[in-house]
Design an enzyme around this catalytic site. Structure first.
Site, short mmCIF file in Angstrom:
data_model
loop_
_atom_site.label_atom_id
_atom_site.label_comp_id
_atom_site.label_asym_id
_atom_site.label_seq_id
_atom_site.Cartn_x
_atom_site.Cartn_y
_atom_site.Cartn_z
N ASP A 190 0.91 -1.14 0.00
CA ASP A 190 0.00 0.00 0.00
C ASP A 190 0.94 1.19 0.00
OD1 ASP A 190 -1.45 2.29 0.91
OD2 ASP A 190 -3.08 0.94 1.43
N HIS A 191 1.12 1.81 -1.15
CA HIS A 191 2.24 2.75 -1.25
C HIS A 191 2.08 3.97 -0.34
CE1 HIS A 191 -0.23 4.93 -4.25
NE2 HIS A 191 0.54 5.97 -4.01
N LYS A 195 4.92 6.50 2.41
CA LYS A 195 5.13 7.95 2.36
C LYS A 195 5.72 8.44 3.68
CE LYS A 195 1.43 8.79 -0.99
NZ LYS A 195 1.78 9.62 -2.13
N HIS A 253 -5.73 2.85 0.92
CA HIS A 253 -4.99 4.02 1.42
C HIS A 253 -5.72 4.77 2.54
CE1 HIS A 253 -2.81 3.04 -2.09
NE2 HIS A 253 -3.48 3.75 -2.95
O1 LIG Z 1 -3.24 3.72 -5.70
C1 LIG Z 1 -3.57 4.72 -6.30
O2 LIG Z 1 -3.02 5.89 -5.95
C2 LIG Z 1 -2.99 6.98 -6.86
C3 LIG Z 1 -2.67 8.22 -6.02
O3 LIG Z 1 -1.41 8.06 -5.44
P1 LIG Z 1 -0.53 9.32 -5.00
O4 LIG Z 1 0.67 8.73 -4.37
O5 LIG Z 1 -0.24 10.08 -6.27
O6 LIG Z 1 -1.37 10.14 -4.08
C4 LIG Z 1 -4.31 7.14 -7.59
O7 LIG Z 1 -4.18 8.11 -8.61
C5 LIG Z 1 -4.69 5.82 -8.23
O8 LIG Z 1 -5.98 5.94 -8.82
C6 LIG Z 1 -4.72 4.71 -7.20
O9 LIG Z 1 -4.85 3.46 -7.88
#
Ligand SMILES: O=C1O[C@H](COP(=O)(O)O)[C@@H](O)[C@H](O)[C@H]1O
Ligand SMILES: NC(=O)C1=CN([C@@H]2O[C@H](COP(=O)(O)OP(=O)(O)OC[C@H]3O[C@@H](n4cnc5c(N)ncnc54)[C@H](OP(=O)(O)O)[C@@H]3O)[C@@H](O)[C@H]2O)C=CC1
Length: 516
Positions: A190-191, A195, A253
């Site tokens: 879960d990236h 952060k 997220h």
């Molecule tokens: O996992 C996802 O995240 C992105 C947004 O990530 P961010 O690090 O740029 O805030 C989102 O655009 C995408 O739809 C979703 O699959």
């Protein structure tokens, strides 16, 4: 497991990193740049190798050129020194292979063994699946059948979201993976957990004596979590139209961020202790009992055409690969309760959406008002105190307090004291994927989601999705470039609150004192 207390000083152990889906968007935009940044910072030992896997044919030179281009375009470090680049690039190989076809795995094993012997790698293998989830089961099965899991070292599987479409499909996928990999070998990305400022939530809470005593329903009136995006669905209309904001951002997220805010302090900072605390929060989420409760507490919306910064933007139904009659939500906001002693009665308002006015991820903790306003006689209403955690694109925190206006007799004005980490650290702040690849290679699963977290989050989200499915056309709209459907403001107004401005769009009356 690695000695996680000393991770900061560790280089990753010698290993082969397999990137399945090496010709895809994620590899190009995130994974290659992350590996290069780790190398530049001396966090990768020299005994590493990367093997890219996908169907498209590539010679090793063509593959290294792809990697080079991706770094020049997306990495926070650029390639400047040719000799240094050559040393890095020689660690990269490529194997063209259809994941479903077992025959190719024999050659993959041969390539792997030759690379391991060339760089002196002791059989450690990390398989990163940057692939459509439908392929996860097949690839893990074929890795085993093809003899890729019988080297002497450790084997780890790193998988991307989405982990299933609902609880049932997630369970099925998990069972498939468990036939080959043990839970402790699976690293679910879960990236957002990679952060900097999401990880900092824990430090802000557990390393500051003046927050912890206030961190509960006696002192906090509500918490707001915003994950807003300016982009639409870009080239991912096919995927997104099937998913929608609730599954794409909410199940993972948003709920993960909520757990970081709401969890109890773990007794030790070991991965399982932290994950135990997080899953307790997910189990304490109050489920919506009926479709009516969903309607009253969750707002869904879809963007129509609109405008942002003078640019005309198409509506969602006009986007590429989106059904022109689609009822998929591109926005949702919800009022959520965590039913435990600490949080009973405190609403958590969460919202996310595409084509909103700014890109931002922020948490606002709003404190309760003073028991009585002694300044009322002087006609002063007091603003509530806020703690704001800025995750993206600004990184930092600020607290908003009330203070006497200097020089005046009695005037009170809100004052924001800010630490802007991104202003200070700027370009050196590691990208989420750097941290996560580094952690997985070191065997630290703290910032990856454990199966029970994923399952509990799906169980919560499934009720909302099921209620929506009963009445798919009951969806609000909002013009692209606006802050979403009006009902989202009403969700808070009913409780006497409002969404606080985010991403530097603070009210004019606030005086700023900044470091950064
Ligand atoms: O996992 C996802 O995240 C992105 C947004 O990530 P961010 O690090 O740029 O805030 C989102 O655009 C995408 O739809 C979703 O699959
Ligand atoms: N892109 C992003 O920003 C994000 C992506 N994700 C997730 O990451 C995963 C990958 O996404 P993304 O990179 O965007 O997808 P892409 O469609 O861009 O890439 C898919 C990759 O899979 C390979 N592939 C497909 N089928 C096969 C097969 N049968 N055998 C071997 N290789 C195959 C493709 O290569 P080829 O055609 O050469 O075979 C390509 O390299 C998905 O699960 C996505 O949800 C998650 C968060 C963000």
């Amino acid at each position: 497991m690695a000695d996680i207390q000393n991770l900061e000083s560790l280089q990753t152990p010698g290993a082969v990193f397999f990137i399945f889906g090496a010709t895809g968007d994620l590899a190009r935009r995130k994974l290659f740049p992350a590996i290069y940044s780790l190398y530049r910072e001396g966090k990768l030992a020299e005994d590493f190798a990367v093997i890219g896997v996908a169907r498209r044919p590539r010679t090793p030179e063509e593959f290294r050129d792809d990697v080079h281009r991706s770094i020049q375009e997306f990495c926070r470090y650029k390639v400047e020194d040719t000799a240094h680049w050559t040393r890095f690039a020689e660690h990269f190989s490529y194997k063209s292979l259809d994941i479903n076809n077992i025959d190719g795995y024999v050659e993959l094993r041969e390539l792997t063994e030759s690379v391991e012997s060339r760089f002196g790698i002791p059989g450690n293998r990390m398989f990163y699946l940057a692939l459509a989830p439908e392929l996860f089961g097949s690839v893990s099965f074929n890795l085993q059948k093809g003899g890729m899991l019988s080297s002497g070292g450790w084997h780890r599987l790193v998988i991307e979201k989405p982990f299933g479409y609902d609880l049932l499909s997630a369970q099925k996928l998990n069972e498939e993976l468990n036939q080959v990999f043990k839970e402790e070998e699976i690293y679910r990305i879960d990236h957002y957990l990679g952060k900097e400022m999401v990880q900092n939530i824990e430090v802000i809470r557990f390393a500051n004596a003046f927050f912890e005593p206030l961190w509960n329903n006696k002192h906090i009136s509500n918490i707001q979590i915003t994950l807003s995006e300016t982009v639409g669905v870009e080239e991912r209309g096919g995927y997104y139209d099937h998913s929608g904001a609730l599954r794409d951002m909410g199940q993972n997220h948003m709920l993960q961020m909520l757990t970081m805010i709401a969890m109890e302090p773990p007794s030790r900072l070991y991965p399982e202790d932290i994950r135990d605390e997080k899953v307790k929060v997910l189990r304490s989420l109050r489920p919506y009992a009926t479709p009516l409760e969903v309607k009253e507490n969750v707002v869904r919306g879809q963007y129509t055409e609109g405008e942002s910064m003078g640019k005309h933007l198409p509506g969602y139904r006009q986007e590429d690969k989106v059904d022109p009659n689609s009822n998929t939500e591109t926005y949702f906001a919800a009022k959520v309760f965590v039913d435990n002693f600490r949080w009973a009665g405190v609403p958590f308002y969460i919202r996310t959406g595409k084509r909103l006015p700014v890109k931002t991820t922020e948490v606002v903790v709003e404190f309760k008002q003073m028991p009585t306003n002694v300044y009322l006689g002087q006609k002063h209403t007091l603003e509530p105190n806020l703690l704001v955690i800025r995750v993206n694109p600004m990184e930092g925190i600020y607290i908003k307090i009330n203070a006497k206006k200097p020089g005046s007799e009695s005037a009170i004005e809100p004052l924001a004291m800010e630490f802007c980490q991104s202003c200070q650290v700027g370009i050196n702040s590691p990208e989420a994927y750097e941290r996560l690849i580094y952690d997985a290679a070191n065997g630290d699963s703290t910032y990856f989601t454990r199966w029970d977290e994923v399952a509990t989050a799906w169980a919560f989200v499934d009720r909302i999705a099921a209620a929506w499915a009963q009445n798919p056309g009951d969806i609000s709209t909002y013009p692209a470039g606006s802050w979403g459907p009006e009902e989202a403001a009403e969700l808070l107004a009913k409780d006497g609150f409002h969404w606080w401005p985010v991403n530097g769009q603070e009210e004019d009356n606030v005086i700023w004192i900044s470091r950064g």
